[in-house]
Design a protein around this motif. Structure first.
Motif, PDB file in Angstrom:
ATOM      1  N   LEU A 175      49.294 -23.337  -1.542  1.00  0.00           N
ATOM      2  CA  LEU A 175      48.311 -22.988  -2.566  1.00  0.00           C
ATOM      3  C   LEU A 175      48.679 -21.623  -3.138  1.00  0.00           C
ATOM      4  CD1 LEU A 175      45.521 -23.326  -4.028  1.00  0.00           C
ATOM      5  CD2 LEU A 175      44.512 -22.170  -2.055  1.00  0.00           C
ATOM      6  N   TYR A 660      42.446 -28.533  -4.571  1.00  0.00           N
ATOM      7  CA  TYR A 660      43.501 -28.318  -3.582  1.00  0.00           C
ATOM      8  C   TYR A 660      43.283 -29.202  -2.355  1.00  0.00           C
ATOM      9  CZ  TYR A 660      46.116 -25.990   0.166  1.00  0.00           C
ATOM     10  OH  TYR A 660      46.939 -25.732   1.245  1.00  0.00           O
ATOM     11  N   GLN A 664      45.620 -32.413  -1.009  1.00  0.00           N
ATOM     12  CA  GLN A 664      46.226 -32.422   0.322  1.00  0.00           C
ATOM     13  C   GLN A 664      45.790 -33.656   1.105  1.00  0.00           C
ATOM     14  OE1 GLN A 664      48.640 -30.159   0.940  1.00  0.00           O
ATOM     15  NE2 GLN A 664      48.119 -29.527  -1.155  1.00  0.00           N
ATOM     16  N   TYR A 687      49.744 -26.832  -4.935  1.00  0.00           N
ATOM     17  CA  TYR A 687      48.732 -26.683  -5.985  1.00  0.00           C
ATOM     18  C   TYR A 687      48.631 -25.222  -6.389  1.00  0.00           C
ATOM     19  CZ  TYR A 687      44.096 -26.623  -8.221  1.00  0.00           C
ATOM     20  OH  TYR A 687      43.048 -26.451  -9.092  1.00  0.00           O
TER      21      TYR A 687
END
Length: 711
Positions: A175, A660, A664, A687
């Motif tokens: 991230l 995010y 995932q 992301y």
């Protein structure tokens, strides 16, 4: 032997280690996995280069604000010390001379920063300067810098000058944000934003994405929708990558050892970079989530992995006031790594499980050594055998670190529970799970109910989600009643003025559906254990611990349910581009017209007008919005059906923890290693966004500002 691919965080840490080692490669590469033996650092201890006397080269680290954010999100003070950094200072602060120590600079290449460096060199603040730019310095700036140095005669003080391509902040292993502030969405959608500001913002986004791609080590295929900022950024990034490959004999990608030679030739072994505008789906920016990391981000306002919690000095006597505690949530926090994306009720369960395990381990050690507690372990205790004492002492650091981590998460859970109960966030989340089933009368009744939550913004967020999701036609009189109810509750309806404009766009692009495999049920079973049962066990065992009996009062009455397992719009878009064979026909239809850029191909190339020129085309009908750049490159049928195992997903105008987490979950669920139901290759999704923004900042700081401009 299967080699685990490095995360984006691993790669950034490796680059920072090299900088801290004066751009010498480390002889002991760190693995960056969970290691509780490194109690206060995020990376494995490594050895810095030594001077002629065999001592570490001690140095001063000087950074600007972005450099500070880049470092602080992945490294701690102990990590810096391990690399010989004795003190770290902000470039813009008043600094005293340390003439016998070299300075390591890490900053953005701006004229203002370069002037400060020149002043440092002229004042002889440090013995020598190791200059590292976070991104590639423009040639005119470099020439001006060189001219100033030559004029001042300080060239001998400079030992190194490097472009490092690190102008992005990594919050989690996969991230990132570009740290461009919380006004990006406003700037890209406001008629009041100046053309030069738009041009500079787009260039900053392209520079940040270029750095991410360099750090990842492979040139991606770029996909984006037509029109808007996404196409503009994709076209400029394509040109930047193409020019770099053509004009650099030893380009940044030819030197990457992480990728095989076939990755440069075979398209599907390269990642796909998906760039979308924030207006593709506003709901994740507004929603109330039920996962641990999303709640921490929303309720506790997490920034750069740090949160601050207010706790009473004495719970029995509130008049003594409150104290503030700051906590860092890092990737080496074993509990955070395992539970960040998990629904909060299960997190509370895991706290209970881990505390039980800790107490059992501590009791086992004290039983063998004969001590009454871990604190009583003494090396001179005659009743303790040498063998057992040696084993106990070797385990003490790990146990203490584990206890400190669990105490921290118990305090965080307490603060979250208080926020959930005060604002009734469980009720808001439950309503949002079935938002399309809510009628106009039900919404109006909820908005008028003064007992529903203590925060007017929560009601506004709920209504905006319903307004963006519902298929019902809303008359002007109905809208006036909704606005009246919101204002009566204390909410500022300026944001609604702008959302009315963007609604038609988002309704055409939003896609939310449940996956094909069975979803977790929201009630029943072992996973659905009531908060009351959790609180009973916790309070029975921890009455004298960090939470005390107050935990039971906080947790009682909070609803416990698991969220519906569904893929949100951004996930459906990514699925249709990464795995078109498994994607729904509706998702494929939405991305069928996405443009295709391959920086390695001579054909896939977009047009390049100035961002401000595209802005004035107004193809989207939004005030200040960016129009289409031109024909671009239409993907062939084979390119549209090309699959990928790795993706970088970038939202222009703000990112969401919900997106995010959802991405995932999808990657894990559909990967070959994700379980029996998964049938495809192992997938990985990185992301990122211009900035990770919580709902309050997005609604109050950007949507409301745009709404007031429209009035």
């Amino acid at each position: 032997m299967v080699v685990q691919s490095q995360s984006l965080r691993d790669r950034q840490v490796a680059s920072l280690e090299k900088i801290l080692n004066l751009n010498h490669a480390s002889h002991e590469p760190s693995t960056h996995h969970q290691d509780l033996s490194v109690a206060n650092g995020l990376v494995s201890k490594a050895t810095p280069i030594l001077n002629s006397d065999g001592d570490p080269i001690w140095k001063v680290l000087v950074f600007d604000n972005l450099g500070r954010d880049v470092i602080s999100s992945v490294l701690r003070v102990n990590d810096l010390r391990a690399w010989g950094v004795t003190i770290h200072l902000n470039l813009n602060s008043a600094r005293h001379p340390i003439p016998d120590v070299p300075a390591l600079y890490l900053f953005e290449p701006t004229a203002a920063n370069l002037n400060l460096i020149n002043q440092d060199l002229s004042k002889n603040l440090y013995s020598e300067a190791y200059i590292n730019f976070l991104s590639s310095i423009p040639r005119p700036l470099m020439e001006d810098f060189a001219a100033q140095i030559a004029e001042a005669g300080t060239a001998e003080s400079i030992s190194q000058v490097y472009d490092q391509y690190l102008n992005f902040v990594v919050a989690e292993p996969d991230l990132f944000s570009l740290g461009l502030g919380k006004e990006t969405y406003w700037a890209l959608n406001s008629a009041n934003a100046k053309d030069e500001e738009i041009d500079a913002l787009v260039d900053s986004i392209v520079s940040g994405l270029f750095s991410v791609v360099v750090t990842m080590g492979a040139i991606p295929i770029i996909r984006c929708p037509r029109g808007g900022a996404a196409e503009m950024i994709a076209a400029k990034l394509d040109r930047k990558l193409r020019d770099h490959i053509l004009n650099s004999k030893d380009n940044l990608f030819s030197a990457q050892g992480q990728r095989s030679a076939t990755a440069a030739v075979i398209p599907n072994s390269r990642p796909v970079l998906v760039i979308v505008d924030r207006n593709v789906d506003l709901i994740p920016m507004l929603s109330h989530s039920w996962t641990y990391q999303s709640l921490v981000h929303d309720v506790l306002k997490m920034h750069l992995n740090r949160i601050t919690i207010e706790t009473p000095i004495d719970e029995q006597n509130p008049s003594k006031g409150r104290t503030r505690k700051a906590y860092d949530l890092t990737s080496n926090d074993f509990f955070w790594s395992r539970n960040a994306g998990i629904p909060f009720p299960q997190v509370a369960e895991d706290i209970d499980t881990e505390l039980t395990k800790y107490k059992d381990d501590a009791n086992e050690i004290t039983r063998k050594t004969g001590a009454s507690s871990l604190e009583d372990l003494q090396t001179d205790n005659p009743n303790t055998s040498a063998q057992h004492l040696k084993a106990a002492i070797s385990l003490l650091p790990e146990l203490r670190e584990r206890k400190a981590t669990l105490d921290m998460h118990m305090n965080i859970a307490t603060a979250l529970l208080k926020g959930i109960k005060d604002r009734q966030l469980d009720n808001f989340f439950q309503i949002e799970e079935s938002i399309t089933k809510q009628t106009r009368m039900q919404m109006l009744e909820l908005l008028n109910d003064g007992s529903k939550g203590s925060e007017p913004l929560d009601k506004l967020r709920l209504f905006l989600i319903w307004f963006l999701s519902t298929e019902q036609d809303i008359s002007r009189s109905d809208m006036e009643r909704f606005e009246e109810a919101l204002m009566k509750s204390g909410a500022d309806v300026a944001a609604l003025t702008y959302v009315k404009r963007v609604r038609e766009i988002t309704r055409m692009t939003m896609m939310t559906s449940a996956p094909a495999q069975p979803a977790l049920q929201s009630t029943g079973g072992e996973l659905f254990k009531g908060f009351s049962s959790i609180s009973n066990r916790l309070t029975d065992r921890l009455a004298s611990g960090a939470l005390g009996t107050n935990f039971e009062n906080l947790i009682s009455g909070v609803k416990n349910f698991l969220p519906v397992n569904k893929d949100i719009t951004i996930t459906k878009i990514v699925e249709s581009l990464m795995d078109p064979a498994s994607a729904s026909s509706s998702a494929i239809a939405k991305t069928e017209d996405y443009l295709y850029f391959d920086p390695r191909s001579a054909n896939a190339r977009g047009t390049m007008p100035a961002p401000s020129q595209a802005r004035h085309q107004q193809s989207s009908g939004m005030p200040g919005a960016l129009g289409s750049l031109g024909p671009g490159t239409q993907a062939s049928f084979g390119q549209r059906r090309q699959g990928f195992s790795e993706a970088i997903v970038f939202t222009v105008g703000g990112g969401s923890m919900d997106e995010y987490g959802n991405l995932q979950d999808w990657a894990k669920r559909t990967s070959a290693a994700g379980g029996a139901a998964a049938s495809g290759p192992k997938r990985r999704v990185v992301y990122g966004s211009t900035e990770i923004v919580n709902a309050e900042d997005f609604v109050v700081g950007e949507l409301a500002r745009l709404g007031r401009e429209d009035r």
